[in-house]
Design a protein around this motif. Structure first.
Motif, PDB file in Angstrom:
ATOM      1  N   HIS A  70     -37.098 -37.934 -78.340  1.00  0.00           N
ATOM      2  CA  HIS A  70     -37.174 -38.956 -77.305  1.00  0.00           C
ATOM      3  C   HIS A  70     -37.647 -38.505 -75.927  1.00  0.00           C
ATOM      4  O   HIS A  70     -38.080 -39.357 -75.145  1.00  0.00           O
ATOM      5  CB  HIS A  70     -35.802 -39.615 -77.136  1.00  0.00           C
ATOM      6  CG  HIS A  70     -35.284 -40.215 -78.396  1.00  0.00           C
ATOM      7  ND1 HIS A  70     -35.831 -41.326 -78.977  1.00  0.00           N
ATOM      8  CD2 HIS A  70     -34.279 -39.834 -79.218  1.00  0.00           C
ATOM      9  CE1 HIS A  70     -35.185 -41.622 -80.091  1.00  0.00           C
ATOM     10  NE2 HIS A  70     -34.232 -40.722 -80.264  1.00  0.00           N
ATOM     11  N   LEU A  71     -37.561 -37.242 -75.608  1.00  0.00           N
ATOM     12  CA  LEU A  71     -37.881 -36.809 -74.247  1.00  0.00           C
ATOM     13  C   LEU A  71     -39.288 -36.240 -74.158  1.00  0.00           C
ATOM     14  O   LEU A  71     -39.636 -35.307 -74.869  1.00  0.00           O
ATOM     15  CB  LEU A  71     -36.865 -35.769 -73.762  1.00  0.00           C
ATOM     16  CG  LEU A  71     -35.407 -36.235 -73.727  1.00  0.00           C
ATOM     17  CD1 LEU A  71     -34.524 -35.103 -73.234  1.00  0.00           C
ATOM     18  CD2 LEU A  71     -35.250 -37.474 -72.876  1.00  0.00           C
ATOM     19  N   ARG A  72     -40.092 -36.811 -73.292  1.00  0.00           N
ATOM     20  CA  ARG A  72     -41.450 -36.331 -73.051  1.00  0.00           C
ATOM     21  C   ARG A  72     -41.699 -36.299 -71.547  1.00  0.00           C
ATOM     22  O   ARG A  72     -41.169 -37.127 -70.804  1.00  0.00           O
ATOM     23  CB  ARG A  72     -42.494 -37.252 -73.698  1.00  0.00           C
ATOM     24  CG  ARG A  72     -42.385 -37.394 -75.199  1.00  0.00           C
ATOM     25  CD  ARG A  72     -42.829 -36.103 -75.903  1.00  0.00           C
ATOM     26  NE  ARG A  72     -42.795 -36.254 -77.339  1.00  0.00           N
ATOM     27  CZ  ARG A  72     -41.750 -35.985 -78.111  1.00  0.00           C
ATOM     28  NH1 ARG A  72     -40.627 -35.569 -77.574  1.00  0.00           N
ATOM     29  NH2 ARG A  72     -41.806 -36.133 -79.405  1.00  0.00           N
ATOM     30  N   ASP A  73     -42.539 -35.384 -71.120  1.00  0.00           N
ATOM     31  CA  ASP A  73     -42.952 -35.352 -69.718  1.00  0.00           C
ATOM     32  C   ASP A  73     -43.886 -36.531 -69.460  1.00  0.00           C
ATOM     33  O   ASP A  73     -44.598 -36.993 -70.360  1.00  0.00           O
ATOM     34  CB  ASP A  73     -43.692 -34.053 -69.402  1.00  0.00           C
ATOM     35  CG  ASP A  73     -42.767 -32.848 -69.403  1.00  0.00           C
ATOM     36  OD1 ASP A  73     -41.559 -33.023 -69.180  1.00  0.00           O
ATOM     37  OD2 ASP A  73     -43.270 -31.735 -69.649  1.00  0.00           O
ATOM     38  N   ASN A  74     -43.894 -37.026 -68.253  1.00  0.00           N
ATOM     39  CA  ASN A  74     -44.791 -38.093 -67.845  1.00  0.00           C
ATOM     40  C   ASN A  74     -45.449 -37.665 -66.532  1.00  0.00           C
ATOM     41  O   ASN A  74     -45.159 -38.204 -65.474  1.00  0.00           O
ATOM     42  CB  ASN A  74     -44.024 -39.407 -67.681  1.00  0.00           C
ATOM     43  CG  ASN A  74     -44.947 -40.576 -67.468  1.00  0.00           C
ATOM     44  OD1 ASN A  74     -46.144 -40.488 -67.711  1.00  0.00           O
ATOM     45  ND2 ASN A  74     -44.397 -41.678 -66.998  1.00  0.00           N
ATOM     46  N   PRO A  75     -46.350 -36.673 -66.606  1.00  0.00           N
ATOM     47  CA  PRO A  75     -46.903 -36.102 -65.378  1.00  0.00           C
ATOM     48  C   PRO A  75     -47.915 -37.023 -64.699  1.00  0.00           C
ATOM     49  O   PRO A  75     -48.604 -37.803 -65.361  1.00  0.00           O
ATOM     50  CB  PRO A  75     -47.585 -34.825 -65.868  1.00  0.00           C
ATOM     51  CG  PRO A  75     -47.979 -35.139 -67.272  1.00  0.00           C
ATOM     52  CD  PRO A  75     -46.891 -36.036 -67.801  1.00  0.00           C
ATOM     53  N   ALA A  76     -47.983 -36.907 -63.389  1.00  0.00           N
ATOM     54  CA  ALA A  76     -49.031 -37.556 -62.610  1.00  0.00           C
ATOM     55  C   ALA A  76     -50.108 -36.509 -62.364  1.00  0.00           C
ATOM     56  O   ALA A  76     -49.833 -35.444 -61.831  1.00  0.00           O
ATOM     57  CB  ALA A  76     -48.476 -38.079 -61.292  1.00  0.00           C
ATOM     58  N   GLY A  77     -51.321 -36.790 -62.803  1.00  0.00           N
ATOM     59  CA  GLY A  77     -52.414 -35.845 -62.634  1.00  0.00           C
ATOM     60  C   GLY A  77     -53.131 -35.595 -63.943  1.00  0.00           C
ATOM     61  O   GLY A  77     -53.167 -36.448 -64.828  1.00  0.00           O
ATOM     62  N   VAL A  78     -53.683 -34.419 -64.098  1.00  0.00           N
ATOM     63  CA  VAL A  78     -54.508 -34.086 -65.259  1.00  0.00           C
ATOM     64  C   VAL A  78     -53.624 -33.801 -66.473  1.00  0.00           C
ATOM     65  O   VAL A  78     -52.673 -33.035 -66.387  1.00  0.00           O
ATOM     66  CB  VAL A  78     -55.426 -32.883 -64.949  1.00  0.00           C
ATOM     67  CG1 VAL A  78     -56.229 -32.481 -66.170  1.00  0.00           C
ATOM     68  CG2 VAL A  78     -56.369 -33.236 -63.791  1.00  0.00           C
ATOM     69  N   THR A  79     -53.961 -34.453 -67.592  1.00  0.00           N
ATOM     70  CA  THR A  79     -53.246 -34.256 -68.850  1.00  0.00           C
ATOM     71  C   THR A  79     -54.254 -34.067 -69.978  1.00  0.00           C
ATOM     72  O   THR A  79     -55.431 -34.404 -69.844  1.00  0.00           O
ATOM     73  CB  THR A  79     -52.354 -35.459 -69.200  1.00  0.00           C
ATOM     74  OG1 THR A  79     -53.188 -36.606 -69.403  1.00  0.00           O
ATOM     75  CG2 THR A  79     -51.328 -35.730 -68.130  1.00  0.00           C
ATOM     76  N   ARG A  80     -53.768 -33.540 -71.076  1.00  0.00           N
ATOM     77  CA  ARG A  80     -54.547 -33.461 -72.322  1.00  0.00           C
ATOM     78  C   ARG A  80     -53.811 -34.301 -73.348  1.00  0.00           C
ATOM     79  O   ARG A  80     -52.664 -34.029 -73.664  1.00  0.00           O
ATOM     80  CB  ARG A  80     -54.688 -32.017 -72.794  1.00  0.00           C
ATOM     81  CG  ARG A  80     -55.521 -31.174 -71.835  1.00  0.00           C
ATOM     82  CD  ARG A  80     -55.693 -29.767 -72.337  1.00  0.00           C
ATOM     83  NE  ARG A  80     -56.529 -29.815 -73.528  1.00  0.00           N
ATOM     84  CZ  ARG A  80     -56.486 -28.926 -74.511  1.00  0.00           C
ATOM     85  NH1 ARG A  80     -55.665 -27.921 -74.460  1.00  0.00           N
ATOM     86  NH2 ARG A  80     -57.276 -29.037 -75.564  1.00  0.00           N
TER      87      ARG A  80
END
Length: 90
Positions: free
Chosen positions: A42-52
């Motif tokens: 259930h836990l995932r990062d949700n970054p602001a910026g560049v992702t793959r």
């Protein structure tokens, strides 16, 4: 948002199915704690910026792609076939 499929060329993002972050998740041991399994599921990062991200060209060629994009600006920085991205290219 437009994604350039290496096989089909530039397409609208509605042709693709978003699968999630293109990083390998570490599956807990079968006897792992409930907290380990909860975090894995259930836990995932949700970054602001560049992702793959991993995307599937669902209504096109059926290829799996690793798409590098900026989640703030929605700019697509590149896309490669997932089989070619193992070395970190994108």
């Amino acid at each position: 948002m437009r994604i350039t499929c290496p096989i089909c060329g530039e397409r609208d993002r509605r042709e693709f199915y978003y699968q999630g972050d293109a990083v390998a998740l570490r599956r807990p041991d079968p006897d792992g704690t409930p907290e380990d399994w909860d975090a894995y599921l259930h836990l995932r990062d949700n970054p602001a910026g560049v992702t793959r991200d991993l995307w599937y060209h669902e209504t096109g060629c059926g290829a799996w792609l690793v798409v590098t994009r900026n989640t703030v600006t929605h700019e697509v920085l590149g896309a490669v076939l997932a089989r070619d991205a193992a070395g970190g290219a994108a």
